[in-house]
Scaffold this motif. Structure first.
Motif, PDB file in Angstrom:
ATOM      1  N   GLY A 548       0.783  -1.242   0.000  1.00 19.07           N
ATOM      2  CA  GLY A 548       0.000   0.000   0.000  1.00 19.07           C
ATOM      3  C   GLY A 548       0.803   1.274   0.000  1.00 19.07           C
ATOM      4  N   TYR A 549       2.041   1.235  -0.518  1.00 21.93           N
ATOM      5  CA  TYR A 549       2.876   2.429  -0.529  1.00 21.93           C
ATOM      6  C   TYR A 549       2.921   3.099  -1.906  1.00 21.93           C
ATOM      7  N   ASP A 550       2.083   2.644  -2.842  1.00 20.88           N
ATOM      8  CA  ASP A 550       2.129   3.207  -4.185  1.00 20.88           C
ATOM      9  C   ASP A 550       1.631   4.649  -4.226  1.00 20.88           C
ATOM     10  N   ALA A 551       0.859   5.048  -3.194  1.00 18.80           N
ATOM     11  CA  ALA A 551       0.347   6.422  -3.161  1.00 18.80           C
ATOM     12  C   ALA A 551       1.367   7.399  -2.573  1.00 18.80           C
ATOM     13  N   ASP A 552       2.444   6.863  -1.984  1.00 21.67           N
ATOM     14  CA  ASP A 552       3.455   7.754  -1.399  1.00 21.67           C
ATOM     15  C   ASP A 552       4.206   8.458  -2.522  1.00 21.67           C
ATOM     16  N   VAL A 553       4.350   9.771  -2.420  1.00 22.18           N
ATOM     17  CA  VAL A 553       4.908  10.562  -3.507  1.00 22.18           C
ATOM     18  C   VAL A 553       6.380  10.259  -3.743  1.00 22.18           C
ATOM     19  N   TYR A 554       7.128   9.942  -2.669  1.00 22.64           N
ATOM     20  CA  TYR A 554       8.558   9.677  -2.850  1.00 22.64           C
ATOM     21  C   TYR A 554       8.799   8.286  -3.448  1.00 22.64           C
ATOM     22  N   VAL A 555       8.023   7.318  -3.016  1.00 25.15           N
ATOM     23  CA  VAL A 555       8.105   5.985  -3.623  1.00 25.15           C
ATOM     24  C   VAL A 555       7.698   6.062  -5.084  1.00 25.15           C
ATOM     25  N   SER A 557       7.895   8.610  -7.093  1.00 29.48           N
ATOM     26  CA  SER A 557       8.939   9.279  -7.875  1.00 29.48           C
ATOM     27  C   SER A 557      10.077   8.313  -8.191  1.00 29.48           C
ATOM     28  N   SER A 558      10.425   7.451  -7.222  1.00 25.96           N
ATOM     29  CA  SER A 558      11.485   6.462  -7.445  1.00 25.96           C
ATOM     30  C   SER A 558      11.070   5.449  -8.512  1.00 25.96           C
ATOM     31  N   LEU A 559       9.798   5.064  -8.508  1.00 25.71           N
ATOM     32  CA  LEU A 559       9.316   4.122  -9.530  1.00 25.71           C
ATOM     33  C   LEU A 559       9.337   4.753 -10.921  1.00 25.71           C
ATOM     34  N   ILE A 560       8.967   6.022 -11.005  1.00 22.49           N
ATOM     35  CA  ILE A 560       9.035   6.715 -12.299  1.00 22.49           C
ATOM     36  C   ILE A 560      10.471   6.723 -12.809  1.00 22.49           C
ATOM     37  N   ASP A 561      11.409   7.024 -11.912  1.00 21.96           N
ATOM     38  CA  ASP A 561      12.828   7.027 -12.278  1.00 21.96           C
ATOM     39  C   ASP A 561      13.263   5.644 -12.761  1.00 21.96           C
ATOM     40  N   ILE A 569       9.109   4.198 -21.005  1.00 20.08           N
ATOM     41  CA  ILE A 569       8.582   5.536 -20.766  1.00 20.08           C
ATOM     42  C   ILE A 569       7.052   5.550 -20.679  1.00 20.08           C
ATOM     43  N   VAL A 570       6.388   4.654 -21.414  1.00 11.92           N
ATOM     44  CA  VAL A 570       4.917   4.604 -21.378  1.00 11.92           C
ATOM     45  C   VAL A 570       4.435   4.167 -20.002  1.00 11.92           C
ATOM     46  N   GLU A 571       5.074   3.141 -19.431  1.00 12.87           N
ATOM     47  CA  GLU A 571       4.694   2.690 -18.096  1.00 12.87           C
ATOM     48  C   GLU A 571       4.985   3.764 -17.046  1.00 12.87           C
ATOM     49  N   ALA A 572       6.090   4.480 -17.233  1.00 13.95           N
ATOM     50  CA  ALA A 572       6.418   5.563 -16.305  1.00 13.95           C
ATOM     51  C   ALA A 572       5.330   6.630 -16.337  1.00 13.95           C
ATOM     52  N   ARG A 573       4.876   7.015 -17.536  1.00 17.40           N
ATOM     53  CA  ARG A 573       3.859   8.061 -17.657  1.00 17.40           C
ATOM     54  C   ARG A 573       2.522   7.575 -17.107  1.00 17.40           C
ATOM     55  N   ARG A 574       2.220   6.292 -17.353  1.00 18.19           N
ATOM     56  CA  ARG A 574       0.972   5.747 -16.832  1.00 18.19           C
ATOM     57  C   ARG A 574       0.953   5.827 -15.301  1.00 18.19           C
ATOM     58  N   PHE A 575       2.085   5.473 -14.671  1.00 23.27           N
ATOM     59  CA  PHE A 575       2.141   5.544 -13.207  1.00 23.27           C
ATOM     60  C   PHE A 575       2.113   6.997 -12.741  1.00 23.27           C
ATOM     61  N   PHE A 576       2.813   7.882 -13.464  1.00 19.60           N
ATOM     62  CA  PHE A 576       2.812   9.304 -13.115  1.00 19.60           C
ATOM     63  C   PHE A 576       1.391   9.860 -13.108  1.00 19.60           C
ATOM     64  N   THR A 581      -1.102  12.347  -5.530  1.00 12.31           N
ATOM     65  CA  THR A 581      -0.440  13.627  -5.247  1.00 12.31           C
ATOM     66  C   THR A 581       0.938  13.612  -5.900  1.00 12.31           C
ATOM     67  N   LYS A 582       1.332  14.774  -6.393  1.00  6.88           N
ATOM     68  CA  LYS A 582       2.646  14.900  -7.031  1.00  6.88           C
ATOM     69  C   LYS A 582       3.380  16.079  -6.397  1.00  6.88           C
ATOM     70  N   ASN A 583       4.694  15.943  -6.297  1.00 10.67           N
ATOM     71  CA  ASN A 583       5.509  17.075  -5.871  1.00 10.67           C
ATOM     72  C   ASN A 583       6.506  17.395  -6.976  1.00 10.67           C
ATOM     73  N   ILE A 584       7.388  18.337  -6.732  1.00 19.94           N
ATOM     74  CA  ILE A 584       8.324  18.773  -7.753  1.00 19.94           C
ATOM     75  C   ILE A 584       9.237  17.631  -8.200  1.00 19.94           C
ATOM     76  N   VAL A 585       9.550  16.697  -7.270  1.00 23.59           N
ATOM     77  CA  VAL A 585      10.407  15.558  -7.611  1.00 23.59           C
ATOM     78  C   VAL A 585       9.715  14.676  -8.650  1.00 23.59           C
ATOM     79  N   SER A 586       8.412  14.432  -8.467  1.00 22.11           N
ATOM     80  CA  SER A 586       7.658  13.595  -9.418  1.00 22.11           C
ATOM     81  C   SER A 586       7.693  14.209 -10.818  1.00 22.11           C
ATOM     82  N   TRP A 587       7.397  15.517 -10.891  1.00 23.31           N
ATOM     83  CA  TRP A 587       7.415  16.197 -12.194  1.00 23.31           C
ATOM     84  C   TRP A 587       8.805  16.118 -12.818  1.00 23.31           C
ATOM     85  N   ASN A 588       9.828  16.371 -12.005  1.00 25.21           N
ATOM     86  CA  ASN A 588      11.196  16.368 -12.530  1.00 25.21           C
ATOM     87  C   ASN A 588      11.597  15.003 -13.081  1.00 25.21           C
TER      88      ASN A 588
END
Length: 798
Positions: A548-555, A557-561, A569-576, A581-588
């Motif tokens: 249940g940690y998929d909603a955590d913004v820092y986790v 962001s790490s998955l997107i990375d 890249i498609v899976e990254a965008r789908r998860f994004f 909630t998103k913070n500046i790290v997620s967008w970056n």
């Protein structure tokens, strides 16, 4: 006849004692003197009690010393009077002189000591009483259990409970409530709840004691349910129970709750406010302060201020709650204004006031004002020192924080675990290894090096300063570990690219029955990103979803990375897009992912969408956007974004931003513009800038600028092989073989060796890394040995 007259006078004295009617009591005493009855022991005992109740201790002693044959009741009366006057030395003398002692005598002394903060002496007397074979009464148990509560001595408290059962007082409500208070204050909530459920008829004291324990343990919801149960059972509420439940309504502060849950606490608090008004408790000081605190914690400072102004009486606590409330809600100016009003109203600020003001400065980042408030304190406690250290730490004033810690030691202010954790954090942030080692030695001197809090800070400090072995030794030497300790070590391995060790420790952590947290999964996802290992990354993602940690913004962001580094890249965008909630790290991470994978147009579109969504970009955002423009040939767009950094967003460009623009200009062959930018940029000593320029010159054959770039690199980093190779190749491409040979000769003379390239492949769930020269050896030995085996099948077992 005389005895009958004495009894009559005792009856006349009784209301005088109960109502403290001193003049009437003296009149009875005068009658006793004129009647020759002043030597009557029973009557004299009552006179001692009268004068004691009226705080005339000299009169009480005179009455006692006039008794020809004082009995045990006489001694108990004067002992009680002396103990009430807080004359402990005299009380002990009287206690020792007593020819006979009963349970009341012992209770008097034990109770007085427990009330006056001398709990250890009270416990000592209790043990002496039991050893003499006296059976404690319910008053004895109430006093000594109070002492055990203050001493946080759960073990002795349980023994006392056992004795209460043995003597048959375990179902005495007075004793049950004292036991309940002891268990809650000693944080043994399981025992407290079990005891409460066994009480046949709990009263308001029972409910309030357990509610206080639940609030103290952070179980606010359970405390609210208990108050509701109390109300339904018809137990009358009082000011103390109302204050406890208001504390529960405010206890959510700092917890991870959704808006609906927070709203429910606020609604309950408003219901309690109505109950307060109905029962007429609003004029009670403690209740008023609790109401202010509840509204302040929910951010409703208007209601808090209204209650504050309507209170018939206020104290320092009232001011402190208001100051703290404004500080917690980010209004430091209003907090300071309240402090000024407090002074004008002739209230003297205490340490809590200044700590609240310091906390306000932490929120607003006002280090200077925080320092001024700190130095207004006469003798700051360790909590105050820690508050100012936190101000420096949170505002990146790490050097100032370390200097403050040195001053703290110079003034012999003893640090605690929090102090060491804060200062170790400053050493981690600034890379001050030597001072970190001194802190380690200091923690040993203060016997705090084995504390989990401090040990985790030491692990973090050593790892961030590049000493992973020292971090590991600290971790291995810990007597007890919590999830923070494990996370510190896992993050250390991840930070130093020790991926195998990171995965191995994650497995050991789970075998130690520690549940992974957001930090654990963020570190593992970073390892998978570094290895570009999609199968392992997906296993980690599956476990994150399960826990249940998929909603955590820092986790997230790490998955997107991880997905972008693996090229998905498609899976990254789908998860994004699915992140709540998103913070500046997620967008970056998403913008950088597009840029690094050649999706420049998508990166720019996402950046512009980010600006429309009112998310403020930072320096990292622009690195991603400029990289996208560079890789995809959008030179003019890149220049436009580069110029907007300072003009529109107030961000000063760094060397990385100049590098991106120079790379874009170089790729497009616009080297004349690159020369102009090089002449006016402030960061001329960054080797990456010149490497990019040199690489562009090699592609476009600009010998003049290329030679200048190579010479700058020789100056900045003479052992870097890249400029020698690039310059030699550029000369060779132009047929200048003599110059190319000269460069290679210079490289040989300076003993500069070209770095070997390496690659890695995923083979049946294992990551295998090999250098260029490893190929033949690997073939000869049937594939060779793995340099980086990261088996995750057993680590992230479902």
């Amino acid at each position: 006849m005389a005895h009958s007259r004495a009894l009559q006078l005792v009856k006349l004295l009784q209301p005088c004692i109960q109502k403290k009617l001193l003049l009437s009591g003296k009149a009875v005493h005068a009658q006793a003197l004129t009647s020759g009855l002043s030597f009557d022991t029973f009557l004299s005992n009552r006179l001692v009690e009268l004068y004691s109740r009226c705080d005339l201790f000299d009169y009480a002693f005179n009455a006692f010393y006039s008794i020809p044959n004082p009995n045990v009741f006489s001694w108990n009366a004067i002992l009680s009077s002396t103990a009430k006057a807080a004359s402990f030395e005299l009380a002990f003398q009287l206690f020792e002189q007593m020819p006979e002692r009963n349970v009341v005598s012992w209770n008097t002394m034990i109770s007085a000591l427990a009330r006056r903060g001398q709990e250890e002496k009270a416990v000592e007397l209790y043990h002496g009483m039991v050893q003499q074979g006296l059976i404690p009464s319910h008053f004895t148990f109430a006093s000594v259990l109070s002492a055990f509560s203050s001493l946080m001595d759960l073990s002795e408290g349980r023994k006392c409970h056992g004795l209460a059962v043995k003597v048959g007082l375990d179902f005495n409500l007075f004793v049950e409530n004292a036991l309940l208070a002891m268990y809650t204050k000693c944080e043994s909530l399981v025992d407290a709840v079990k005891l409460f459920e066994d009480i046949p008829d709990p009263n308001e004291v029972s409910f309030t004691a357990l509610m206080g324990g639940l609030v103290q343990s952070g179980l606010a919801e359970e405390a609210l349910r208990l108050f509701t149960r109390m109300h339904r059972c018809g137990i009358s509420v009082d000011q103390i129970s109302v204050s406890s439940v208001l504390g529960a309504c405010a206890k959510f502060h700092g917890a991870v709750l959704n808006p609906d849950e927070i709203s429910s606490y606020y609604a309950y608090g408003q219901v309690i406010h109505a109950l307060v008004l109905r029962h007429g408790f609003e004029s009670e000081l403690h209740v008023g302060n609790s109401l202010i605190d509840m509204y302040a914690k929910h951010g409703n400072m208007d209601n808090a201020d209204l209650i504050f102004k309507m209170m018939p009486e206020i104290n320092v606590v009232s001011w402190n709650v208001m100051i703290s409330g404004y500080g917690q809600n980010g209004d430091a100016n209003k907090a300071i204004e309240m402090w000024q009003l407090m002074q004008q109203s002739h209230f003297e600020a205490d340490e809590v006031t200044y700590i609240s003001l310091l906390s306000s400065c932490v929120k607003s980042g006002d280090t200077e004002t925080a320092t001024q408030f700190f130095y207004k304190m006469n003798s700051p406690s360790v909590a105050s020192w820690n508050a100012l250290l936190s101000v420096y730490s949170q505002n990146e004033g790490h050097k100032e924080g370390i200097e403050l810690f040195r001053k703290m030691q110079f003034l012999n202010a003893e640090p605690n675990r929090t102090t060491f954790a804060i200062v170790l954090g400053s050493c981690s942030a600034t890379g001050l290894l030597e001072y970190g080692k001194q802190l380690h030695a200091s923690s040993v001197r203060y016997m705090l090096h084995e504390d989990m809090f401090v040990s985790s800070g030491l692990v973090d400090m050593y790892s961030k300063c590049g000493h992973i072995d020292a971090a590991r030794r600290v971790f291995d030497g810990m007597c007890e570990r919590d999830v923070v300790s494990w996370n510190s070590m896992i993050a250390a391995f991840s930070r130093h690219s020790l991926n195998k060790e990171c995965f191995s420790f994650f497995k050991l952590m789970r075998e130690d029955h520690m549940s992974p947290t957001e930090s654990s999964y963020a570190s593992l996802a970073n390892c998978c990103a570094r290895l570009s290992s999609l199968p392992q990354g997906r296993q980690i993602h599956a476990q994150i979803l399960k826990d249940g940690y998929d909603a955590d913004v820092y986790v997230g962001s790490s998955l997107i990375d991880m997905y972008t580094k693996c090229g998905f890249i498609v899976e990254a965008r789908r998860f994004f897009d699915s992140m709540p909630t998103k913070n500046i790290v997620s967008w970056n991470e998403m913008i950088h992912g597009y840029a690094q994978n050649g999706y420049g147009e998508e990166a720019i579109v996402l950046f512009e969408y980010m600006l429309r969504s009112k998310e403020k970009p930072d320096v990292v955002t622009f690195i991603g956007v400029l990289t996208a423009c560079s890789h995809c040939g959008f030179v003019d767009e890149g220049i436009k974004f580069f110029d907007s950094m300072k003009n529109e967003h107030g961000i000063e460009p760094l060397a990385d931003h100049y590098t991106c623009i120079l790379d874009a200009l170089g790729r497009a062959g616009r080297l004349s513009e690159a020369k102009l930018l090089l002449d006016r940029m402030p960061c001329n000593d960054d080797p990456i800038v010149w490497e990019v320029v040199l690489a562009s010159c090699v592609v476009h054959g600009d010998i003049s600028l290329g030679t200048r770039a190579a010479e700058e690199l020789f100056r900045i980093d003479p052992n870097n092989s890249a400029p020698y190779v690039l310059l030699a190749n550029m000369y060779a491409s132009k047929g200048r073989w003599f110059d190319a040979s000269a460069v290679r000769k210079l490289m040989s003379e300076r003993r500069v060796v070209k770095d070997r390239g390496y690659s890695w492949i995923n083979q049946k769930g294992d990551i295998r890394v090999f250098m260029v020269d490893d190929c033949l050896e690997s073939v000869n030995c049937d594939g060779g040995k793995s340099n980086c085996d990261a088996h995750l099948d057993d680590i992230v077992a479902s």
